[in-house]
Design a protein around this motif. Sequence first.
Motif, PDB file in Angstrom:
ATOM      1  N   LEU A  99     -62.352   5.631  78.580  1.00  0.00           N
ATOM      2  CA  LEU A  99     -63.501   5.570  78.051  1.00  0.00           C
ATOM      3  C   LEU A  99     -64.181   6.237  79.266  1.00  0.00           C
ATOM      4  N   ARG A 100     -63.599   6.583  79.604  1.00  0.00           N
ATOM      5  CA  ARG A 100     -64.744   7.380  80.812  1.00  0.00           C
ATOM      6  C   ARG A 100     -65.020   9.174  80.471  1.00  0.00           C
ATOM      7  N   VAL A 101     -63.963   9.465  79.355  1.00  0.00           N
ATOM      8  CA  VAL A 101     -65.520  11.165  78.381  1.00  0.00           C
ATOM      9  C   VAL A 101     -65.085  10.472  77.066  1.00  0.00           C
ATOM     10  N   PHE A 102     -65.649  11.134  76.233  1.00  0.00           N
ATOM     11  CA  PHE A 102     -65.580  11.399  75.157  1.00  0.00           C
ATOM     12  C   PHE A 102     -65.074  12.456  74.321  1.00  0.00           C
ATOM     13  N   LYS A 103     -64.368  12.224  73.983  1.00  0.00           N
ATOM     14  CA  LYS A 103     -63.808  13.710  73.422  1.00  0.00           C
ATOM     15  C   LYS A 103     -63.856  13.833  71.622  1.00  0.00           C
ATOM     16  N   PRO A 104     -64.890  14.175  70.840  1.00  0.00           N
ATOM     17  CA  PRO A 104     -64.460  13.928  69.387  1.00  0.00           C
ATOM     18  C   PRO A 104     -63.187  14.715  68.996  1.00  0.00           C
ATOM     19  N   TRP A 117     -63.292   4.370  71.532  1.00  0.00           N
ATOM     20  CA  TRP A 117     -64.713   4.175  71.367  1.00  0.00           C
ATOM     21  C   TRP A 117     -64.829   3.434  70.553  1.00  0.00           C
ATOM     22  N   LEU A 118     -63.991   3.370  69.113  1.00  0.00           N
ATOM     23  CA  LEU A 118     -64.537   2.852  68.179  1.00  0.00           C
ATOM     24  C   LEU A 118     -64.753   1.546  68.623  1.00  0.00           C
TER      25      LEU A 118
END
Length: 337
Positions: free
Chosen positions: A124-129, A138-139
């Motif tokens: 959860l440290r980054v969000f990569k689509p 993240w979901l």
Amino acid sequence: MNRTDVRLDGAPGLPAGREAVVGSAGRWRRRQRGERLMVPKAEFRSYYGLPVLNAPTWRAADIAGYLFLGGLAGASSTLGAAAELAGRPRLAAGLKVGAAGALGGSLYALIHDLGRPERFLNMLRVFKPSSPMSVGSWLLAGYGPLAGLAAGSQVTGLLPRLGRFGTAGAALLGPAVAAYTAALIADTAVPTWHEAYRELPALFVGSAAASAGGLGLLVAPAGEAGPARRAAVLGTAVELVAARRMDRRLGLVAEPLREGAGGWLLRAGRAFGIGGAVLAVAGRRSRTATALAGAAFLAGAVCTRFGFFTAGVASARDPMYTVTPQRERLAEKEAPR
């Protein structure tokens, strides 16, 4: 005399019966003229005795269980919200609590496979689509509290407004939670998983809907089981159609889906799904038949997830399923030339 005119022993001239030719890619090819092969033609099966791919080291109980429980949780939240809107309170209550329980089991299986809980938090440290793993993390981080809030308010009767908010939020995220695992395992080098990327989301969503409907048939009285029955039958139909299209399109790579332990589990899953649909429709007035149908739908979903996982592992262990499709694609590209 250039270097190509000298043999390895220093004598001039090319070896008898051979002619050196430069290929279009700048690589050397040799054209044999009636030369007898001293060894059998090699068949590519491994790389120095090792498989082409490293088979997944994931434990089936963890990852296949995670796939099943995550799909059950997401679909149950959506079906539970629909049941509440339709005035089926006992069905809605059972599905909300079941969604929270399935989510807890899914997270346990995931963390058990990761080895340490902090590894999930690190994702959860980054969000990569572009990464299904990142999007899925993240979901789950957003869906989990909402599903827990909906179930907690349902059980305790406290904070009904927050409970309704959690129910609505979990229902909106539920389909994504049920489907993202398809993108997660398709985004790998495992041949059967990767090649099935087109039909896999429909297969997983259909299986999730069937399992949620099965749970609803188990927890709701016969008078409130209508939405669960329709969801289970429709989900089974979607799953069967997706599996049929996948089997036709994948060709050679679909063999592990028909053979071995994976094929056996998938056939059992289809049999459970069809049997559950027959019981759900024919025995809708019988509480016993309804409960048996619910158990059959859940068993079918379990067999489907474990079967697909097992088939993928088998396809990674046999180089044929990696090399043959690559050669076919290469041949198709070179055919116009």
